[in-house]
Design a protein around this motif. Structure first.
Motif, PDB file in Angstrom:
ATOM      1  N   SER A 135     -62.944  31.032-103.039  1.00 38.17           N
ATOM      2  CA  SER A 135     -63.464  30.663-104.355  1.00 38.17           C
ATOM      3  C   SER A 135     -62.110  31.068-105.261  1.00 38.17           C
ATOM      4  CB  SER A 135     -64.769  31.474-104.446  1.00 38.17           C
ATOM      5  OG  SER A 135     -64.523  32.794-104.592  1.00 38.17           O
ATOM      6  N   ASP A 136     -62.870  31.147-106.725  1.00 39.55           N
ATOM      7  CA  ASP A 136     -62.177  31.549-107.839  1.00 39.55           C
ATOM      8  C   ASP A 136     -61.274  32.939-107.369  1.00 39.55           C
ATOM      9  OD1 ASP A 136     -64.445  30.474-110.150  1.00 39.55           O
ATOM     10  OD2 ASP A 136     -63.005  29.395-109.357  1.00 39.55           O
ATOM     11  N   TYR A 137     -59.915  32.969-107.624  1.00 39.35           N
ATOM     12  CA  TYR A 137     -58.906  34.013-107.287  1.00 39.35           C
ATOM     13  C   TYR A 137     -59.330  35.284-107.442  1.00 39.35           C
ATOM     14  CZ  TYR A 137     -57.168  33.241-111.957  1.00 39.35           C
ATOM     15  OH  TYR A 137     -57.281  33.359-113.413  1.00 39.35           O
ATOM     16  N   TYR A 138     -60.030  35.695-108.506  1.00 42.49           N
ATOM     17  CA  TYR A 138     -60.353  36.671-109.077  1.00 42.49           C
ATOM     18  C   TYR A 138     -61.764  37.238-108.603  1.00 42.49           C
ATOM     19  CZ  TYR A 138     -63.496  33.684-112.174  1.00 42.49           C
ATOM     20  OH  TYR A 138     -64.325  32.786-112.585  1.00 42.49           O
ATOM     21  N   ARG A 139     -62.448  36.341-108.079  1.00 46.10           N
ATOM     22  CA  ARG A 139     -63.785  36.702-107.059  1.00 46.10           C
ATOM     23  C   ARG A 139     -63.765  37.763-106.234  1.00 46.10           C
ATOM     24  NH1 ARG A 139     -67.816  34.392-109.855  1.00 46.10           N
ATOM     25  NH2 ARG A 139     -67.395  32.483-111.026  1.00 46.10           N
ATOM     26  N   GLY A 140     -62.858  37.907-105.505  1.00 47.99           N
ATOM     27  CA  GLY A 140     -62.587  38.746-104.279  1.00 47.99           C
ATOM     28  C   GLY A 140     -63.033  38.222-103.096  1.00 47.99           C
ATOM     29  N   GLN A 141     -63.025  36.765-103.215  1.00 47.39           N
ATOM     30  CA  GLN A 141     -63.491  36.130-101.865  1.00 47.39           C
ATOM     31  C   GLN A 141     -62.499  35.532-101.184  1.00 47.39           C
ATOM     32  OE1 GLN A 141     -66.721  33.500-103.570  1.00 47.39           O
ATOM     33  NE2 GLN A 141     -68.100  35.140-103.564  1.00 47.39           N
ATOM     34  N   TYR A 142     -61.926  36.222-100.150  1.00 43.91           N
ATOM     35  CA  TYR A 142     -60.763  36.064 -99.529  1.00 43.91           C
ATOM     36  C   TYR A 142     -61.118  36.164 -98.088  1.00 43.91           C
ATOM     37  CZ  TYR A 142     -57.760  35.836-103.787  1.00 43.91           C
ATOM     38  OH  TYR A 142     -57.300  35.642-104.746  1.00 43.91           O
ATOM     39  N   ARG A 143     -60.296  35.382 -97.504  1.00 42.45           N
ATOM     40  CA  ARG A 143     -60.735  35.306 -95.758  1.00 42.45           C
ATOM     41  C   ARG A 143     -60.091  36.670 -95.238  1.00 42.45           C
ATOM     42  NH1 ARG A 143     -60.239  29.594 -96.127  1.00 42.45           N
ATOM     43  NH2 ARG A 143     -62.241  28.634 -95.439  1.00 42.45           N
TER      44      ARG A 143
END
Length: 121
Positions: free
Chosen positions: A101-109
């Protein structure tokens, strides 16, 4: 797939550190990558991010002008150059790859294990 963060340590206020995030197991050359930090009792917070080519980078306001994020896709590695460090920069720093999602949201795989940065006053 593994992200290995390194380069943390103890530094005096005003000093510098360079964090590295080495990826293995797959290439992230087409992925957003980011740095986050966490202090005890608080949620992990966005610090910086960089797009797949390295042509665009993003920072939280508190580190703008002091931190620089970069990447070397040939080495599958991301960096965070931290200058003019302040005691409030003390935290565990995590690297992340492949934003969902947006890079700042902390949603990374994928997430690294974290490296401690301590800035003394």
């Amino acid at each position: 797939v593994q992200l290995q963060a390194s380069g943390g340590g103890l530094v005096q206020a005003g000093g510098s550190l360079r964090l590295s995030c080495a990826a293995s197991g797959r290439s992230f050359s087409r992925s957003f990558m980011g740095w986050f930090r966490q202090v005890p009792g608080k949620e992990r917070a966005f610090v910086a991010a960089i797009n797949w080519s390295g042509g665009s980078s993003y920072y939280v306001d508190s580190v703008k002008g002091r931190f620089t994020v970069s990447r070397d896709n040939a080495k599958n590695t991301m960096y965070l150059q931290m200058n003019s460090l302040k005691p409030e920069d003390t935290a565990i720093y995590y690297c992340a790859a492949d934003a969902t999602s947006d890079y700042y949201r902390g949603q990374y795989r994928y997430w690294g294990q974290g490296t401690q940065v301590t800035v003394s006053s």
